[in-house]
Design a protein around this motif. Structure first.
Motif, PDB file in Angstrom:
ATOM      1  N   GLU A   1      -2.527  19.944  43.556  1.00  0.00           N
ATOM      2  CA  GLU A   1      -2.956  18.803  43.856  1.00  0.00           C
ATOM      3  C   GLU A   1      -3.634  18.214  42.787  1.00  0.00           C
ATOM      4  O   GLU A   1      -3.630  17.077  42.216  1.00  0.00           O
ATOM      5  CB  GLU A   1      -3.773  18.464  45.187  1.00  0.00           C
ATOM      6  CG  GLU A   1      -3.006  18.963  46.420  1.00  0.00           C
ATOM      7  CD  GLU A   1      -4.149  19.183  47.570  1.00  0.00           C
ATOM      8  OE1 GLU A   1      -5.141  19.425  47.360  1.00  0.00           O
ATOM      9  OE2 GLU A   1      -3.660  19.486  48.826  1.00  0.00           O
ATOM     10  N   MET A   2      -4.567  19.074  41.992  1.00  0.00           N
ATOM     11  CA  MET A   2      -5.222  18.407  40.873  1.00  0.00           C
ATOM     12  C   MET A   2      -4.515  17.868  39.751  1.00  0.00           C
ATOM     13  O   MET A   2      -4.555  17.205  39.054  1.00  0.00           O
ATOM     14  CB  MET A   2      -6.414  19.490  40.522  1.00  0.00           C
ATOM     15  CG  MET A   2      -7.360  19.584  41.524  1.00  0.00           C
ATOM     16  SD  MET A   2      -8.661  21.141  41.218  1.00  0.00           S
ATOM     17  CE  MET A   2      -9.654  20.324  39.903  1.00  0.00           C
ATOM     18  N   LEU A   3      -3.406  18.894  39.504  1.00  0.00           N
ATOM     19  CA  LEU A   3      -2.503  18.805  38.423  1.00  0.00           C
ATOM     20  C   LEU A   3      -1.593  17.362  38.703  1.00  0.00           C
ATOM     21  O   LEU A   3      -1.358  16.558  37.891  1.00  0.00           O
ATOM     22  CB  LEU A   3      -1.552  19.896  38.233  1.00  0.00           C
ATOM     23  CG  LEU A   3      -1.991  21.072  37.639  1.00  0.00           C
ATOM     24  CD1 LEU A   3      -0.987  22.035  37.698  1.00  0.00           C
ATOM     25  CD2 LEU A   3      -2.378  20.563  36.179  1.00  0.00           C
ATOM     26  N   LEU A   4      -1.267  17.107  40.068  1.00  0.00           N
ATOM     27  CA  LEU A   4      -0.617  15.862  40.467  1.00  0.00           C
ATOM     28  C   LEU A   4      -1.218  14.824  40.141  1.00  0.00           C
ATOM     29  O   LEU A   4      -0.871  13.743  39.762  1.00  0.00           O
ATOM     30  CB  LEU A   4      -0.153  16.203  41.870  1.00  0.00           C
ATOM     31  CG  LEU A   4       0.622  14.804  42.515  1.00  0.00           C
ATOM     32  CD1 LEU A   4       1.805  14.737  41.804  1.00  0.00           C
ATOM     33  CD2 LEU A   4       0.999  15.021  43.812  1.00  0.00           C
ATOM     34  N   VAL A   5      -2.699  14.725  40.769  1.00  0.00           N
ATOM     35  CA  VAL A   5      -3.661  13.658  40.418  1.00  0.00           C
ATOM     36  C   VAL A   5      -3.662  13.290  38.765  1.00  0.00           C
ATOM     37  O   VAL A   5      -3.553  12.147  38.539  1.00  0.00           O
ATOM     38  CB  VAL A   5      -4.981  13.793  41.089  1.00  0.00           C
ATOM     39  CG1 VAL A   5      -6.260  12.929  40.715  1.00  0.00           C
ATOM     40  CG2 VAL A   5      -4.679  13.910  42.588  1.00  0.00           C
ATOM     41  N   SER A   6      -3.956  14.415  38.144  1.00  0.00           N
ATOM     42  CA  SER A   6      -4.132  14.214  36.738  1.00  0.00           C
ATOM     43  C   SER A   6      -2.967  13.421  36.226  1.00  0.00           C
ATOM     44  O   SER A   6      -2.881  12.503  35.186  1.00  0.00           O
ATOM     45  CB  SER A   6      -4.403  15.462  36.205  1.00  0.00           C
ATOM     46  OG  SER A   6      -5.350  16.013  36.490  1.00  0.00           O
ATOM     47  N   ALA A   7      -1.520  14.122  36.500  1.00  0.00           N
ATOM     48  CA  ALA A   7      -0.517  13.515  35.890  1.00  0.00           C
ATOM     49  C   ALA A   7      -0.186  11.915  36.196  1.00  0.00           C
ATOM     50  O   ALA A   7       0.202  11.164  35.423  1.00  0.00           O
ATOM     51  CB  ALA A   7       0.788  14.216  36.383  1.00  0.00           C
ATOM     52  N   LEU A   8      -0.561  11.617  37.595  1.00  0.00           N
ATOM     53  CA  LEU A   8      -0.517  10.208  38.051  1.00  0.00           C
ATOM     54  C   LEU A   8      -1.693   9.256  37.257  1.00  0.00           C
ATOM     55  O   LEU A   8      -1.293   8.221  37.065  1.00  0.00           O
ATOM     56  CB  LEU A   8      -0.681  10.102  39.740  1.00  0.00           C
ATOM     57  CG  LEU A   8       0.550  10.626  40.496  1.00  0.00           C
ATOM     58  CD1 LEU A   8       0.060  10.702  41.843  1.00  0.00           C
ATOM     59  CD2 LEU A   8       1.488   9.897  40.270  1.00  0.00           C
ATOM     60  N   GLY A   9      -2.666   9.976  36.865  1.00  0.00           N
ATOM     61  CA  GLY A   9      -3.755   9.301  36.145  1.00  0.00           C
ATOM     62  C   GLY A   9      -3.149   9.063  34.841  1.00  0.00           C
ATOM     63  O   GLY A   9      -3.431   8.067  34.247  1.00  0.00           O
TER      64      GLY A   9
END
Length: 78
Positions: free
Chosen positions: A24-32
């Motif tokens: 989830e943290m990686l997904l949020v970072s990629a979207l950011g």
């Protein structure tokens, strides 16, 4: 989120929770990153447009300021 990862995942030795939260943290970072890149591109285009507009107005503004200064000097000398 990081505190929960440490408390529930690492301290609790809950490996599935660590993987899920990390994902989830990686997904949020990629979207950011994607949103940030798009935002920077749009902002840069806006700045370039503003710079072009200002550079076209520059001679007129300089003329007005120069004439104002000359008028003040003549008025002060009179």
């Amino acid at each position: 989120m990081t505190a929960n990862l440490v408390d529930k995942g690492i301290i609790g030795k809950n490996l599935p929770y660590i993987w899920q939260t990390g994902g989830e943290m990686l997904l949020v970072s990629a979207l950011g990153l994607l949103v940030g890149q798009r935002l920077r591109t749009m902002l840069f285009a806006k700045v370039l447009t503003f710079s072009d507009d200002v550079s076209l107005m520059q001679p007129a503004v300089t003329l007005v300021f120069s004439l104002t200064n000359v008028g003040i000097v003549f008025w002060a000398a009179a």
